[in-house]
Write an enzyme that holds these catalytic residues in place. Structure first.
Site, PDB file in Angstrom:
ATOM      1  N   SER A  92       0.793  -1.218   0.000  1.00  0.00           N
ATOM      2  CA  SER A  92       0.000   0.000   0.000  1.00  0.00           C
ATOM      3  C   SER A  92       0.835   1.281   0.000  1.00  0.00           C
ATOM      4  O   SER A  92       1.547   1.552  -0.954  1.00  0.00           O
ATOM      5  CB  SER A  92      -0.960  -0.058   1.191  1.00  0.00           C
ATOM      6  OG  SER A  92      -1.914   0.950   1.114  1.00  0.00           O
TER       7      SER A  92
ATOM      8  N   ASP B   4      -1.856   1.439  -3.545  1.00  0.00           N
ATOM      9  CA  ASP B   4      -2.773   0.365  -3.970  1.00  0.00           C
ATOM     10  C   ASP B   4      -4.209   0.875  -4.083  1.00  0.00           C
ATOM     11  O   ASP B   4      -5.152   0.092  -4.156  1.00  0.00           O
ATOM     12  CB  ASP B   4      -2.700  -0.839  -3.022  1.00  0.00           C
ATOM     13  CG  ASP B   4      -3.161  -0.508  -1.616  1.00  0.00           C
ATOM     14  OD1 ASP B   4      -3.178   0.693  -1.256  1.00  0.00           O
ATOM     15  OD2 ASP B   4      -3.515  -1.434  -0.872  1.00  0.00           O
TER      16      ASP B   4
ATOM     17  N   GLY C  96       1.439  -0.008  12.900  1.00  0.00           N
ATOM     18  CA  GLY C  96       1.207  -1.422  12.600  1.00  0.00           C
ATOM     19  C   GLY C  96       1.680  -1.791  11.208  1.00  0.00           C
ATOM     20  O   GLY C  96       1.549  -2.948  10.788  1.00  0.00           O
TER      21      GLY C  96
ATOM     22  N   ARG D  29       4.476   6.488  15.779  1.00  0.00           N
ATOM     23  CA  ARG D  29       3.872   7.703  15.222  1.00  0.00           C
ATOM     24  C   ARG D  29       3.526   8.680  16.348  1.00  0.00           C
ATOM     25  O   ARG D  29       3.055   8.273  17.417  1.00  0.00           O
ATOM     26  CB  ARG D  29       2.607   7.360  14.434  1.00  0.00           C
ATOM     27  CG  ARG D  29       2.852   6.407  13.293  1.00  0.00           C
ATOM     28  CD  ARG D  29       1.780   6.519  12.240  1.00  0.00           C
ATOM     29  NE  ARG D  29       1.804   5.391  11.308  1.00  0.00           N
ATOM     30  CZ  ARG D  29       2.621   5.264  10.271  1.00  0.00           C
ATOM     31  NH1 ARG D  29       3.525   6.192  10.018  1.00  0.00           N
ATOM     32  NH2 ARG D  29       2.557   4.203   9.484  1.00  0.00           N
TER      33      ARG D  29
HETATM   34  C1  G16 Z   1      -3.045   0.738   6.567  1.00  0.00           C
HETATM   35  C2  G16 Z   1      -4.361   0.470   7.260  1.00  0.00           C
HETATM   36  C3  G16 Z   1      -4.963   1.782   7.703  1.00  0.00           C
HETATM   37  C4  G16 Z   1      -3.985   2.511   8.611  1.00  0.00           C
HETATM   38  C5  G16 Z   1      -2.627   2.660   7.914  1.00  0.00           C
HETATM   39  C6  G16 Z   1      -1.553   3.180   8.829  1.00  0.00           C
HETATM   40  O1  G16 Z   1      -3.272   1.539   5.449  1.00  0.00           O
HETATM   41  O2  G16 Z   1      -5.217  -0.200   6.359  1.00  0.00           O
HETATM   42  O3  G16 Z   1      -6.164   1.516   8.363  1.00  0.00           O
HETATM   43  O4  G16 Z   1      -4.447   3.767   8.933  1.00  0.00           O
HETATM   44  O5  G16 Z   1      -2.171   1.408   7.456  1.00  0.00           O
HETATM   45  O6  G16 Z   1      -1.457   2.320   9.934  1.00  0.00           O
HETATM   46  P1  G16 Z   1      -0.289   2.441  11.004  1.00  0.00           P
HETATM   47  O7  G16 Z   1      -0.329   3.849  11.503  1.00  0.00           O
HETATM   48  O8  G16 Z   1      -0.642   1.429  12.048  1.00  0.00           O
HETATM   49  O9  G16 Z   1       1.011   2.162  10.303  1.00  0.00           O
HETATM   50  P2  G16 Z   1      -2.705   1.157   4.017  1.00  0.00           P
HETATM   51  O10 G16 Z   1      -3.313   2.172   3.113  1.00  0.00           O
HETATM   52  O11 G16 Z   1      -1.209   1.265   4.125  1.00  0.00           O
HETATM   53  O12 G16 Z   1      -3.160  -0.248   3.788  1.00  0.00           O
END
Ligand code: G16
Length: 547
Positions: free
Chosen positions: A66, A283, A504, A510
């Site tokens: 992504s 993505d 995550g 963050r």
């Molecule tokens: C993914 C999750 C999102 C989240 C983002 C950042 O987005 O699908 O819900 O907000 O990661 O998450 P984190 O702050 O835990 O790294 P994507 O668009 O990368 O699939």
């Protein structure tokens, strides 16, 4: 176990790298692409078991990282209704991915079969796809080995967006039922969403072209196909950052994450006042809009703005349709701008709740509402119509042409929205349809409320797993006493708010901060990031002060 007879043979081709622990996180497994071969192979095995556990329903596997840098990759499972994997399976995924040998791997798989009482005689069905990352083809081959090892009836959708794969999964599992979602093909996807869009905007004035930054990702070719399918002046687009071939360009200084985090336009887009812009991520599951005013100042319309636009429009349509007891609600995360939350509560007078970051968490909260609008500030989200809301819409008997029009619009909106997951293309059509119907420019949309200045920073630490949170990730419970330090800093700034959480999807922590003025916000972000760095094992350069 006879069922796993071929696992060892295939597994030998995809050994687990030593010294790496994998974890199924916010959006599946996500890390450096070169290290993921064994994990993706094993996700193939898990997808097959998940399908068998669901009596042969089709499960999806998406290979993508992504918004992450091009060198990263990832993989996630998609459940039968196109939603994210049920959380109770995330632990199985982590265990299976970390099994050190073929024997341990078979034992871990057998434990899943046992715990879930899976009937392994059922034929598993899995569909899969990948984004444009260079590591994708090799990982796809590993996935195919995992699927073959358990005799899976598998089909590839090639290179498509993540939300398209979610849509295909839902279509396949609902075909021939009352909940039939559409044709499980790219053509079916384009026909469904453009058809609903054109129904909504029919007869309204045409908008000016929309400039799309496609993050040099899969959204570029797909949105061109979407526009070709619409074949209408209502969807006149110009794609920028559409180079999916040159190495190193994916998400580089462009895309929704870059624009939201840096609060400035992407590379390759010189903003003209009066023109309309948006960015997808790599993505195409996120979207943010933006424009420049007459003085050239950049203005961002992020997930909060999309959410309030959609919630307002839906609320007004429900009222115009004369349907009682149909409540629109909004789900946000701690990243939601404080002024967006106040606007939803005090001006729109709609219920709002906070969920943890990760669309799966927001999705579950939105499912509890009649019509649940959920968006993360980063532009990831969608709208859910509960079965009760759909039943009310079906029963609605319009007394006037205006009520009939509102009911037809609600149906069209439901068809326009990808209910399985946040989808940049479907969300773009939603925003475009609302703006066209209201006759609004981006600056008119922006007038609803003014964002408090905010800042999002990343701090690299030795071990982000020591960071634990509670209260929808707004309060740290570990490292000990760090939250007290954050609280003391926040108290110094009018309208200050800040929180710290482990990512995550990236190897970083963050830091989010907002305050009444830009200078205060930047100072608060800098101080909190510095405290994290100093007190919780910062690595590399200490966060710098904003000048
Ligand atoms: C993914 C999750 C999102 C989240 C983002 C950042 O987005 O699908 O819900 O907000 O990661 O998450 P984190 O702050 O835990 O790294 P994507 O668009 O990368 O699939």
């Amino acid at each position: 176990m006879a069922h796993f007879a071929k696992v060892a043979e295939y597994s030998a081709k995809h050994p687990k790298p030593e010294g790496i622990e994998f974890a199924y996180g916010t959006a599946g497994f996500r890390t450096v692409g070169d290290t993921l071969e064994s994990t993706v192979f094993r996700v193939g095995l898990l997808a097959a078991l998940r399908s068998q556990g669901k009596q042969g329903k089709t499960i999806g596997v998406m290979i993508t990282a992504s918004h992450n840098p091009e060198g990263d990759n990832g993989v996630k499972l998609v459940d039968p209704m196109g939603e994210m994997l049920q959380q109770s399976w995330e632990g199985y995924c982590t265990q299976v991915a970390n099994a050190a040998s073929s024997d341990e791997l078979v034992a871990a798989l057998a434990a899943v079969v046992e715990a879930e009482s899976i009937d392994t005689s059922v034929t598993p069905r899995v569909v899969y796809a990948r984004d444009t990352r260079p590591s994708g083809p090799l990982l796809q081959a590993a996935l195919e080995d995992g699927l073959a090892a358990l005799g899976t009836d598998a089909a590839s959708y090639g290179v498509v967006t993540t939300p398209q794969l979610h849509y295909f999964v839902r279509c396949r599992n609902t075909a021939g039922t009352d909940a039939a979602y559409g044709e499980p093909t790219e053509a079916g996807y384009f026909a469904k969403y453009t058809g609903a869009f054109l129904r909504l905007v029919d007869g309204k004035p045409h908008p000016s072209p929309l400039h799309i930054d496609a993050a040099n990702g899969v959204g570029a070719p797909e949105v061109l196909k979407l526009a070709a399918a619409a074949a209408s002046p209502y969807l006149s687009i110009e794609v920028h950052n559409g180079d999916t071939v040159t190495p190193g360009k994916l998400n580089k200084d462009c895309g929704a994450d870059h624009v939201k985090s840096n609060q400035r336009s992407p590379v390759g887009m010189a903003l003209q006042p009066g023109s309309r812009y948006c960015s997808f991520d790599g993505d195409a599951d996120r979207i943010v809009y933006y424009y420049a005013d007459e003085r050239g100042t950049f203005h961002l319309l992020d997930g909060d703005k999309i959410s309030t636009l959609a919630a307002t429009y839906l609320r007004d349509l429900v009222a115009a349709a004369g349907i009682d007891d149909l409540q629109v609600g909004v789900v946000q995360t701690a990243y939601a701008n404080g002024n967006s939350t106040s606007y939803i509560k005090d001006t729109l007078r709609l219920p709002t709740v906070f969920a943890k970051t990760g669309v799966k968490h927001l999705h579950h909260e939105a499912e509890k509402m009649n019509i649940g609008v959920y968006f993360e500030a980063n532009g990831h989200g969608t709208v859910l119509f509960s079965p009760g809301a759909v039943a009310k819409l079906r029963r609605a008997t319009p007394q006037t042409p205006a009520q009939d029009d509102a009911i037809q619009r609600l149906w069209a909106l439901r068809d326009l929205i990808n209910e399985s997951v946040g989808d940049a293309m479907s969300d773009m059509l939603l925003v475009e349809a609302i703006l066209i119907c209201k006759g609004w420019s981006l600056s008119q949309w922006d007038e609803a409320y003014t964002d408090l200045p905010s800042r999002l920073l990343k701090v690299v630490v030795h071990d982000r797993t020591i960071f634990k949170t509670t209260n929808a990730e707004q309060t740290l419970t570990s490292p000990l006493r760090l939250q007290e330090v954050v609280d003391a800093l926040v108290a110094k700034f009018p309208r200050g708010r800040a929180f710290v959480r482990p990512s995550g999807t990236e190897d970083a922590v963050r830091v989010y901060a907002e305050a009444a003025t830009r200078a205060d916000c930047d100072q608060l972000a800098y101080l909190v990031a510095g405290a994290v760095f100093d007190k919780a094992g910062g690595r590399g350069d200490r966060p710098a002060e904003f000048l």
